[in-house]
Write a protein that holds these residues in place. Sequence first.
Motif, mmCIF file in Angstrom:
data_model
loop_
_atom_site.group_PDB
_atom_site.id
_atom_site.type_symbol
_atom_site.label_atom_id
_atom_site.label_comp_id
_atom_site.label_asym_id
_atom_site.label_seq_id
_atom_site.Cartn_x
_atom_site.Cartn_y
_atom_site.Cartn_z
ATOM 1 N N VAL A 174 0.858 -1.186 0.000
ATOM 2 C CA VAL A 174 0.000 0.000 0.000
ATOM 3 C C VAL A 174 0.893 1.234 0.000
ATOM 4 N N GLU A 175 0.816 2.036 -1.061
ATOM 5 C CA GLU A 175 1.609 3.255 -1.155
ATOM 6 C C GLU A 175 0.959 4.370 -0.339
ATOM 7 N N LEU A 176 1.791 5.122 0.389
ATOM 8 C CA LEU A 176 1.331 6.270 1.157
ATOM 9 C C LEU A 176 1.924 7.538 0.545
ATOM 10 N N VAL A 187 -3.126 5.251 9.923
ATOM 11 C CA VAL A 187 -1.704 4.998 10.180
ATOM 12 C C VAL A 187 -1.177 6.130 11.044
ATOM 13 N N MET A 188 -0.493 5.780 12.127
ATOM 14 C CA MET A 188 0.119 6.783 13.008
ATOM 15 C C MET A 188 1.620 6.553 12.999
ATOM 16 N N VAL A 189 2.410 7.605 12.768
ATOM 17 C CA VAL A 189 3.869 7.483 12.775
ATOM 18 C C VAL A 189 4.460 8.485 13.753
ATOM 19 N N HIS A 190 5.637 8.141 14.267
ATOM 20 C CA HIS A 190 6.415 9.077 15.066
ATOM 21 C C HIS A 190 7.773 9.231 14.416
ATOM 22 N N PHE A 235 4.564 13.748 15.462
ATOM 23 C CA PHE A 235 3.591 12.687 15.251
ATOM 24 C C PHE A 235 2.793 13.047 14.009
ATOM 25 N N ALA A 236 2.384 12.051 13.254
ATOM 26 C CA ALA A 236 1.545 12.314 12.085
ATOM 27 C C ALA A 236 0.631 11.128 11.851
ATOM 28 N N PHE A 237 -0.572 11.398 11.364
ATOM 29 C CA PHE A 237 -1.490 10.319 11.045
ATOM 30 C C PHE A 237 -2.019 10.498 9.634
ATOM 31 N N TYR A 238 -2.418 9.375 9.062
ATOM 32 C CA TYR A 238 -2.869 9.359 7.676
ATOM 33 C C TYR A 238 -4.127 8.511 7.562
ATOM 34 N N ARG A 258 -6.364 11.039 1.889
ATOM 35 C CA ARG A 258 -5.165 11.116 1.053
ATOM 36 C C ARG A 258 -4.223 12.242 1.481
ATOM 37 N N ALA A 259 -4.091 12.481 2.772
ATOM 38 C CA ALA A 259 -3.186 13.525 3.242
ATOM 39 C C ALA A 259 -2.738 13.216 4.662
ATOM 40 N N TRP A 260 -1.522 13.675 4.999
ATOM 41 C CA TRP A 260 -0.992 13.517 6.343
ATOM 42 C C TRP A 260 -1.386 14.715 7.203
#
Length: 332
Positions: free
Chosen positions: A107-109, A135-138, A144-147, A152-154
Amino acid sequence: MSNWGALPQDVLRLIAGRLDEEDFVAFGSVCASWRSACAGTYDARTRAPWLISFLDSESRFWSMSWARVRRAPLPSMVGRLCYQGWMITAPEGRGLRLFNPISGTSVELPGSETFSRVHKFALSSSPSVSDDYVVMVHVQPATFAFYRPRERAWTALTYWPKSQIMDLMHYRGRFVALDERCRVITFDPRGDDLQENRVALPKFMGWTTPHLVECSGSLLVVWHMHDYFDSAPSVAFRVHKVDLDGGTWTEVKSLGSVSVFLSYECSFSVELDAGPRLSKVWPNRIYFIEMLVRPADHKIQSYRMEDGKIETHPELMPWCSGTTPRWIQPSF
């Protein structure tokens, strides 16, 4: 029947739930419909946990009740973090990608230089089931960012003060992180803000690695205390149950019929009394992997909650396991 993919999902889930590990993997690799049926039928309470390790061009995975090591090709990638059987990678010159080494699903982000060095990530649900996941990333030190795929945006958020994030997970509709100062940070993906819950967790001296684990509906922090540099190396564990809403914690002395499996990226628990006893897996233990200098020397060990003894399990680690094995719950 000419179109096996058109079988009702209830029938497919019934079939998938009765298969052993090897047939389960093969079944979920047939088509999208069968993979979707597998995504909701893997019951960690009655199936043995799996381990996975990576080489340059392939992944190797196996379960403790399945002796044969299965190999799967890996795409070209930079960075490999696992969460519930999914990996997040950063291909050169491109954005992030979610990849499932068991099913081969990719899955492309959306791309962003800010997220090229993800430190931790978590998923709210499997991307194979629907596009209603988060999706949550650190990204160190304080982003922190979620998608959400449907948007279709962070969405990026900054966490102050800058503090090392030790673990990140999805728990009961919220993302939960723990920093090095023993502060718990929660994020509701339906809202817009990070909320710092000041749970006054105790601090331990020396080398200590905390792990967030969901166990029987409760949130645990499992402290892995290790000192491999001492003349007499030692390993010990402490477990605390955290009440996020009340802002309190209590120490846990017994896991009862549950065992916990610790990994750097994603840790989880297994209910051993919900079905047949899993072969070679015992309740009231914490299973972990001793990471030694040489990959061939990695050992699977367990900590017995009742008396604090450490046991080594050479029968659970195949000789061709590869590098840096970690526990996963297979997901399609």
